[in-house]
Every structure is written in C-alpha cells, then in structure tokens.
Design a protein around this motif. Structure first.
Motif, PDB file in Angstrom:
ATOM      1  N   ALA A  35       3.958   2.966   0.427  1.00  0.00           N
ATOM      2  CA  ALA A  35       2.850   2.073   0.078  1.00  0.00           C
ATOM      3  C   ALA A  35       3.126   1.251  -1.170  1.00  0.00           C
ATOM      4  CB  ALA A  35       1.568   2.885  -0.099  1.00  0.00           C
ATOM      5  N   SER A  45       7.390  -3.616  -1.186  1.00  0.00           N
ATOM      6  CA  SER A  45       7.003  -4.925  -0.682  1.00  0.00           C
ATOM      7  C   SER A  45       7.789  -5.232   0.573  1.00  0.00           C
ATOM      8  CB  SER A  45       7.283  -5.995  -1.731  1.00  0.00           C
ATOM      9  OG  SER A  45       6.444  -5.802  -2.842  1.00  0.00           O
ATOM     10  N   HIS A  51       6.439  -1.809  11.076  1.00  0.00           N
ATOM     11  CA  HIS A  51       5.608  -2.202   9.941  1.00  0.00           C
ATOM     12  C   HIS A  51       6.450  -3.132   9.095  1.00  0.00           C
ATOM     13  CE1 HIS A  51       3.312  -1.975   6.210  1.00  0.00           C
ATOM     14  NE2 HIS A  51       2.292  -1.638   6.981  1.00  0.00           N
ATOM     15  N   TYR A  69       4.578  -5.113   2.778  1.00  0.00           N
ATOM     16  CA  TYR A  69       3.384  -5.549   2.066  1.00  0.00           C
ATOM     17  C   TYR A  69       3.639  -6.862   1.346  1.00  0.00           C
ATOM     18  CZ  TYR A  69       1.938  -0.813   2.977  1.00  0.00           C
ATOM     19  OH  TYR A  69       1.616   0.343   3.622  1.00  0.00           O
ATOM     20  N   THR A  70       2.585  -7.628   1.200  1.00  0.00           N
ATOM     21  CA  THR A  70       2.655  -8.863   0.418  1.00  0.00           C
ATOM     22  C   THR A  70       2.697  -8.503  -1.062  1.00  0.00           C
ATOM     23  OG1 THR A  70       0.249  -9.021   0.210  1.00  0.00           O
ATOM     24  CG2 THR A  70       1.277 -10.147   2.105  1.00  0.00           C
ATOM     25  N   TRP A 127       0.980  -8.435  -4.718  1.00  0.00           N
ATOM     26  CA  TRP A 127      -0.400  -8.212  -5.146  1.00  0.00           C
ATOM     27  C   TRP A 127      -1.022  -9.548  -5.531  1.00  0.00           C
ATOM     28  CZ3 TRP A 127      -2.662  -3.710  -4.291  1.00  0.00           C
ATOM     29  CH2 TRP A 127      -1.894  -2.552  -4.218  1.00  0.00           C
ATOM     30  N   ARG A 147      -3.563  -6.436  -1.678  1.00  0.00           N
ATOM     31  CA  ARG A 147      -2.422  -6.936  -0.919  1.00  0.00           C
ATOM     32  C   ARG A 147      -2.627  -6.591   0.546  1.00  0.00           C
ATOM     33  NH1 ARG A 147       2.421  -2.649  -2.356  1.00  0.00           N
ATOM     34  NH2 ARG A 147       1.351  -0.815  -1.527  1.00  0.00           N
ATOM     35  N   CYS A 148      -1.712  -7.068   1.379  1.00  0.00           N
ATOM     36  CA  CYS A 148      -1.829  -6.865   2.809  1.00  0.00           C
ATOM     37  C   CYS A 148      -0.548  -6.260   3.358  1.00  0.00           C
ATOM     38  CB  CYS A 148      -2.096  -8.211   3.490  1.00  0.00           C
ATOM     39  SG  CYS A 148      -2.330  -8.119   5.276  1.00  0.00           S
ATOM     40  N   GLY A 149      -0.712  -5.338   4.286  1.00  0.00           N
ATOM     41  CA  GLY A 149       0.400  -4.808   5.068  1.00  0.00           C
ATOM     42  C   GLY A 149       0.194  -5.226   6.515  1.00  0.00           C
ATOM     43  N   GLU A 169      -5.449  -3.754   1.331  1.00  0.00           N
ATOM     44  CA  GLU A 169      -5.766  -2.613   0.468  1.00  0.00           C
ATOM     45  C   GLU A 169      -5.971  -3.081  -0.961  1.00  0.00           C
ATOM     46  OE1 GLU A 169      -1.339  -0.941  -0.651  1.00  0.00           O
ATOM     47  OE2 GLU A 169      -2.227  -0.228   1.221  1.00  0.00           O
TER      48      GLU A 169
END
Length: 158
Positions: free
Chosen positions: A3, A6, A25, A28-29, A31, A115-117, A139
């Motif tokens: 988590a 990035s 998956h 993540y972007t 923040w 941020r987004c996953g 999240e």
C-alpha cells in the motif's frame, strides 16, 4: 505491491494485449490534496453548497469535524488518476463508458492526502474494440476505510 508503493513508472498497456493483464493491480497514484478554495470552486460549478463542504464553522459541529470533499469531486478525480495508472496505447479512440458500481465508504477531509489504486478486473470485446472494467479505489492517508470504490468502464476502439 504494498500500500505504500506507487505505480511503476512508464507503465503503458497495448490495446491488443489488454486481456493478458486482467487481475493485475497497477499500483497507486501520487498523493494529492484538495484545498478549501478548490472545494468551493467545485461547489460553485455544481451549485452544491452543502455546508459540510463549504462552511468550516458548520463542519466542525458534524461527526466529521471538518469540511469534506464532495463525493462527486472525488469521482471527477478518477479521470486524471486512471490516466496516470492505466494508460492504453494503440487505440484510435478511447472513451469513458460509465461506472457499474460506485460507493463512498468514507469521506475525504479537505486538506487530507489521498490517492488512487487500480486493478484491471475485466476485458471484453465490443464492436470495433474492447471494453475494460477497472476497479478504482481512492484511499485517504491513515484512514481505515477507502473513500471511494468504483467499477469504471472504458471503451477503446481500434
């Protein structure tokens, strides 16, 4: 990918090979934060001036204790988030086709880092191209529940 990691730099998917990535998956972007001024501008554009979004004094008296970002402002952030995480190469035309399911389990407090996953859930053929379903999860840093979970649909035409 944990988590705290990035998205891989330079990740790009080829239209022809999308189906091979189902179940992956994409990380993540970076923040981001939204200011009270930005939330106020969104309120003006949408004519949604609910005090929980635009009135810090009122918001302090609510269970949230602060102003929160509009849920649909968070939805609007999906466009740049998913362009960052799931770029597709080789399409003559790509369009946002809609959202199958959308939930707001928790708020995004104004000024909080979020941020987004994204995970590629499904790829199906459509006339002239493919449709992909991406599960996007927004999240908030140190929050126990996600702020947004959406099953986003995109169509890519060759």
């Amino acid at each position: 990918m944990s988590a705290t990691e990035s998205a891989p730099a330079g990740l790009t998917l080829d239209l022809e090979g999308l189906a091979a990535h189902v179940g992956e998956h994409f990380g993540y972007t970076q923040w981001r934060t939204l200011t009270q001024e930005q939330v106020g501008q969104f309120a003006d554009l949408t004519e949604d001036h609910n005090p929980i979004h635009v009135d810090p004094d009122h918001a302090r008296t609510t269970p949230f204790g602060t102003t929160i970002v509009h849920g649909y402002f968070t939805v609007a952030m999906l466009a740049p988030f998913l362009q960052e995480l799931v770029p597709v190469r080789g399409a003559a035309l790509s369009v946002n086709y809609g959202i199958d399911k959308l939930r707001f389990p928790a708020p995004v407090p104004v000024g909080a880092r979020f941020r987004c996953g994204a995970e590629l859930a499904e790829v199906t053929e459509v006339k002239g191209g493919v449709q992909m379903k991406v599960v996007a999860t927004v999240e908030v840093e140190n929050a126990p529940k996600p702020a947004l979970v959406a099953e986003c649909l995109f169509r890519h035409y060759s």
